[in-house]
Design a protein around this motif. Sequence first.
Motif, PDB file in Angstrom:
ATOM      1  N   LEU A   1       0.824  -1.210   0.000  1.00 52.13           N
ATOM      2  CA  LEU A   1       0.000   0.000   0.000  1.00 52.13           C
ATOM      3  C   LEU A   1       0.861   1.265   0.000  1.00 52.13           C
ATOM      4  N   ALA A   2       1.988   1.194   0.690  1.00 53.06           N
ATOM      5  CA  ALA A   2       2.881   2.357   0.745  1.00 53.06           C
ATOM      6  C   ALA A   2       3.434   2.699  -0.636  1.00 53.06           C
TER       7      ALA A   2
ATOM      8  N   TYR B   1      -6.665   5.509  -0.582  1.00 50.63           N
ATOM      9  CA  TYR B   1      -6.415   4.140  -0.118  1.00 50.63           C
ATOM     10  C   TYR B   1      -5.484   4.101   1.095  1.00 50.63           C
ATOM     11  N   LYS B   2      -4.679   5.179   1.256  1.00 47.86           N
ATOM     12  CA  LYS B   2      -3.606   5.149   2.264  1.00 47.86           C
ATOM     13  C   LYS B   2      -3.921   5.932   3.536  1.00 47.86           C
ATOM     14  N   LYS B   3      -4.522   7.108   3.342  1.00 47.28           N
ATOM     15  CA  LYS B   3      -4.692   8.075   4.436  1.00 47.28           C
ATOM     16  C   LYS B   3      -5.197   7.495   5.757  1.00 47.28           C
ATOM     17  N   PRO B   4      -6.304   6.707   5.744  1.00 44.46           N
ATOM     18  CA  PRO B   4      -6.843   6.254   7.031  1.00 44.46           C
ATOM     19  C   PRO B   4      -5.920   5.306   7.797  1.00 44.46           C
ATOM     20  N   TYR B   5      -4.894   4.814   7.134  1.00 43.63           N
ATOM     21  CA  TYR B   5      -4.064   3.753   7.737  1.00 43.63           C
ATOM     22  C   TYR B   5      -2.647   4.192   8.050  1.00 43.63           C
ATOM     23  N   GLU B   6      -2.331   5.441   7.817  1.00 40.89           N
ATOM     24  CA  GLU B   6      -0.954   5.888   8.010  1.00 40.89           C
ATOM     25  C   GLU B   6      -0.575   5.902   9.485  1.00 40.89           C
ATOM     26  N   PRO B   7       0.703   5.753   9.874  1.00 40.46           N
ATOM     27  CA  PRO B   7       1.850   5.661   8.963  1.00 40.46           C
ATOM     28  C   PRO B   7       2.046   4.263   8.368  1.00 40.46           C
ATOM     29  N   LEU B   8       2.380   4.229   7.063  1.00 45.05           N
ATOM     30  CA  LEU B   8       2.718   2.974   6.381  1.00 45.05           C
ATOM     31  C   LEU B   8       4.242   2.834   6.423  1.00 45.05           C
ATOM     32  N   ILE B   9       4.809   1.874   5.705  1.00 45.92           N
ATOM     33  CA  ILE B   9       6.273   1.811   5.698  1.00 45.92           C
ATOM     34  C   ILE B   9       6.807   3.087   5.059  1.00 45.92           C
ATOM     35  N   GLY B  10       7.968   3.516   5.528  1.00 51.72           N
ATOM     36  CA  GLY B  10       8.542   4.770   5.036  1.00 51.72           C
ATOM     37  C   GLY B  10       9.476   4.542   3.868  1.00 51.72           C
ATOM     38  N   ASP B  11      10.148   5.636   3.474  1.00 53.37           N
ATOM     39  CA  ASP B  11      11.204   5.567   2.470  1.00 53.37           C
ATOM     40  C   ASP B  11      10.699   5.165   1.080  1.00 53.37           C
ATOM     41  N   VAL B  12       9.538   5.692   0.711  1.00 54.74           N
ATOM     42  CA  VAL B  12       9.019   5.453  -0.636  1.00 54.74           C
ATOM     43  C   VAL B  12       8.967   6.788  -1.368  1.00 54.74           C
ATOM     44  N   GLU B  13       9.540   6.835  -2.562  1.00 55.82           N
ATOM     45  CA  GLU B  13       9.489   8.062  -3.373  1.00 55.82           C
ATOM     46  C   GLU B  13       8.727   7.775  -4.662  1.00 55.82           C
ATOM     47  N   PHE B  14       7.837   8.686  -5.037  1.00 57.42           N
ATOM     48  CA  PHE B  14       7.053   8.508  -6.257  1.00 57.42           C
ATOM     49  C   PHE B  14       7.597   9.380  -7.381  1.00 57.42           C
ATOM     50  N   VAL B  15       7.650   8.806  -8.575  1.00 57.67           N
ATOM     51  CA  VAL B  15       8.058   9.582  -9.756  1.00 57.67           C
ATOM     52  C   VAL B  15       6.943   9.464 -10.806  1.00 57.67           C
ATOM     53  N   PRO B  16       6.868  10.444 -11.719  1.00 60.60           N
ATOM     54  CA  PRO B  16       5.834  10.348 -12.762  1.00 60.60           C
ATOM     55  C   PRO B  16       6.039   9.079 -13.591  1.00 60.60           C
ATOM     56  N   TYR B  17       4.936   8.415 -13.919  1.00 60.45           N
ATOM     57  CA  TYR B  17       5.000   7.187 -14.721  1.00 60.45           C
ATOM     58  C   TYR B  17       5.507   7.511 -16.114  1.00 60.45           C
TER      59      TYR B  17
END
Length: 377
Positions: free
Chosen positions: A130-131, A138-154
């Motif tokens: 999920l992270a 999908y994520k907000k209600p369950y945070e904190p999720l695992i850390g150290d995830v960076e998103f880049v444009p597809y």
Amino acid sequence: MSGFVFSEKPIQIESGDGTVLYGDDGTEYLDMGASYACVPLGHGHEAVHDAVTEQFEKLTYVQASYPNAARTALYERLADSAPDPIGKTWLCNSGTEANEAALKFARSATGNSKIVATMKGFHGRTMGALATTWKSKYKKPYEPLIGDVEFVPYDDGDELADAVDDETAAVIVEPVQGEGGINPASAEFLRRAREVTEEAGAALIFDEVQTGMGRTGTLWACEQSGVTPDILTTAKGLGNGFPVGATLCRDWIADNYGSHASTFSGGPVISAAAGATVSTIVEEDLPGHAGDVGAYMQERLDEELGDEVRDVRGEGLMVGVEVGRGANRALKQLALNHGVLALPAGRTVVRFLPPLTVSEEEVDRVVDAMAEVVGDE
Ligand SMILES: *Cc1c(COP(=O)(O)O)cnc(C)c1O
């Protein structure tokens, strides 16, 4: 009723045969979503039926620390079918678990923690997977999720190259985004992902939970770009309706996976179902059929819908139509007025993931229905 989580549709499904589902009132529906790509061979397929009943009579279940012929055959089947040098298999029960394992294995094998994922990507709903999923709802209600995830444009190779460094454990990417709206990546992007992960010593994970099992025209979508990841995950269609997922790995990952297990990993009945599914898909060249019928479907949708929709796109039998005014209305009309069950992908895209056995005549029926639905708006 006491179920929750799913809001149910006003159609009770009783039985299925091939590409057709039957409601409890006898209404016939063309299953153009295959319940999220889960029945690539269609409903009630004989090969799966026979494999499962035979195995059930012999042995329903034994845990994976005892070798069992059905499971061993599936390991071999998957190793043979996966692009070289991917040869090791971890079996689980779903797509999110397959990705969860992939992320754990990548962290263990590299000794790093950072994960690079893509905007609009979807990788499942357990805390780790999920992270790496994009949608904040999908994520907000369950945070904190695992850390150290960076998103880049597809599909943006430069942004990806900037994000990957020597702290990176993995890049996780779908060769064609499903949930995110049916967005195919360019071969160039996938090749760049291969290059930058190799340079950084990070694992490249292809999430083929939706694109795998022949849906895009080849058994694995990544074959079309010639890019082989370090880890390839799959699930959805793997058991033709039975719950099974797989994390396929190169040796350097499998040899350093850490410590991981699951009680139900590759039970004999499930393995028999998956073995029969993969064998049938390969032996009947259903990927080839998916490629041909998928191309036909996109061409016909383009012709018939033309300017009335924003876009028709996809790969093989993973087809999206971006409609003008919200997908839900179109989906409801398709189901109730035309007996065609399709799926949404986000708010504006109508998604088709039919059984790979779907015929051109059935596709024609769907195209006609779409033309009416879109024309009505
Ligand atoms: C559906 C999906 C998942 C999650 O699979 P589940 O079996 O629902 O856990 C992960 N990744 C992709 C690309 C998917 O389409």
